[in-house]
Design a protein around this motif. Structure first.
Motif, short mmCIF file in Angstrom:
data_model
loop_
_atom_site.label_atom_id
_atom_site.label_comp_id
_atom_site.label_asym_id
_atom_site.label_seq_id
_atom_site.Cartn_x
_atom_site.Cartn_y
_atom_site.Cartn_z
N ARG A 101 0.82 -1.21 0.00
CA ARG A 101 0.00 0.00 0.00
C ARG A 101 0.85 1.26 0.00
O ARG A 101 0.58 2.21 -0.73
CB ARG A 101 -0.95 -0.03 1.19
N LEU A 102 1.91 1.29 0.82
CA LEU A 102 2.77 2.46 0.88
C LEU A 102 3.58 2.62 -0.41
O LEU A 102 3.78 3.75 -0.88
CB LEU A 102 3.70 2.39 2.09
N MET A 103 4.03 1.52 -1.00
CA MET A 103 4.74 1.60 -2.27
C MET A 103 3.83 2.16 -3.37
O MET A 103 4.26 2.96 -4.20
CB MET A 103 5.29 0.23 -2.67
N THR A 120 -5.10 2.86 -8.95
CA THR A 120 -4.31 3.98 -9.44
C THR A 120 -3.12 3.37 -10.18
O THR A 120 -3.00 2.14 -10.26
CB THR A 120 -3.80 4.83 -8.27
N LEU A 121 -2.23 4.19 -10.68
CA LEU A 121 -1.03 3.68 -11.32
C LEU A 121 -0.23 2.81 -10.35
O LEU A 121 0.24 1.72 -10.70
CB LEU A 121 -0.16 4.83 -11.85
N GLY A 122 -0.09 3.28 -9.12
CA GLY A 122 0.61 2.50 -8.10
C GLY A 122 -0.07 1.16 -7.83
O GLY A 122 0.58 0.13 -7.67
N GLY A 123 -1.38 1.16 -7.80
CA GLY A 123 -2.12 -0.09 -7.62
C GLY A 123 -1.95 -1.02 -8.78
O GLY A 123 -1.85 -2.25 -8.62
N ALA A 136 -0.38 -4.52 -8.40
CA ALA A 136 -1.52 -5.45 -8.52
C ALA A 136 -2.40 -5.45 -7.28
O ALA A 136 -2.79 -6.49 -6.76
CB ALA A 136 -1.04 -6.86 -8.85
N ILE A 137 -2.72 -4.23 -6.81
CA ILE A 137 -3.66 -4.09 -5.69
C ILE A 137 -4.78 -3.16 -6.12
O ILE A 137 -4.60 -2.33 -7.01
CB ILE A 137 -2.98 -3.59 -4.39
N MET A 138 -5.93 -3.32 -5.48
CA MET A 138 -7.08 -2.50 -5.86
C MET A 138 -7.97 -2.22 -4.65
O MET A 138 -8.02 -3.01 -3.71
CB MET A 138 -7.88 -3.17 -6.97
N LYS A 162 -5.08 -7.95 -6.70
CA LYS A 162 -5.90 -8.25 -7.88
C LYS A 162 -5.70 -9.72 -8.25
O LYS A 162 -4.57 -10.17 -8.38
CB LYS A 162 -5.49 -7.34 -9.04
N PRO A 163 -6.80 -10.44 -8.42
CA PRO A 163 -6.66 -11.85 -8.77
C PRO A 163 -6.03 -12.01 -10.15
O PRO A 163 -6.29 -11.23 -11.06
CB PRO A 163 -8.10 -12.39 -8.77
N ALA A 164 -5.17 -13.02 -10.28
CA ALA A 164 -4.55 -13.30 -11.58
C ALA A 164 -5.60 -13.84 -12.54
O ALA A 164 -6.51 -14.56 -12.14
CB ALA A 164 -3.42 -14.31 -11.40
#
Length: 143
Positions: free
Chosen positions: A12-14, A75-78, A82-84, A140-142
């Protein structure tokens, strides 16, 4: 269907750092670029023109986070990590909730970051703002 894989504090911080870096590059281009182009083509731009891009630049982070969380949850970072962002029930975040989450996060960034400590101890790795807005951050699921 498998249970969600909740994102941890490092991911999350990254993601926030990536988003901050992207906004640091894009915002000056959005604010200064059009007036500089006007000046090179036609002389000094009118004050209303310059002011409108300054206002756009000031609201760019709010628009960026709100639309990204609403449209895709990322977002771009997400996207890179691969997080949402999702609602606690797994559904998409609505525009109003995304905008409110972004507004309060940007206005109260120190509290936002302090609230991230809860990710370390909360069962679904929810930060304080996730509890307030009924959201979770998941991997995010593969496909």
């Amino acid at each position: 269907m498998s249970p969600p894989n909740y994102a941890g504090i490092v991911s999350r911080l990254m993601a926030v750092l990536i988003d901050a870096a992207a906004l640091t590059v894009v915002t000056p281009i959005a604010v200064l670029g059009p007036p500089m182009m006007w000046q090179s083509l036609a002389g000094t731009p009118p004050a209303w023109f310059t002011s409108s891009f300054q206002i756009a630049g000031a609201t760019l982070p709010l628009v960026y986070f709100s639309l990204a969380w609403w449209a895709t949850g990322q977002t771009l970072g997400g996207l890179v990590l691969a997080i949402m962002v999702r609602r606690a029930d797994g559904s998409r975040v609505g525009l109003f909730r995304a905008a409110l989450r972004a507004t309060l996060g940007l206005l109260f960034a120190p509290i936002w970051f302090f609230g991230m400590i809860l990710v370390l101890v909360q069962a679904h790795r929810r930060a304080m703002h996730d509890l307030v807005f009924g959201t979770v951050v998941v991997r995010k699921p593969a496909r």
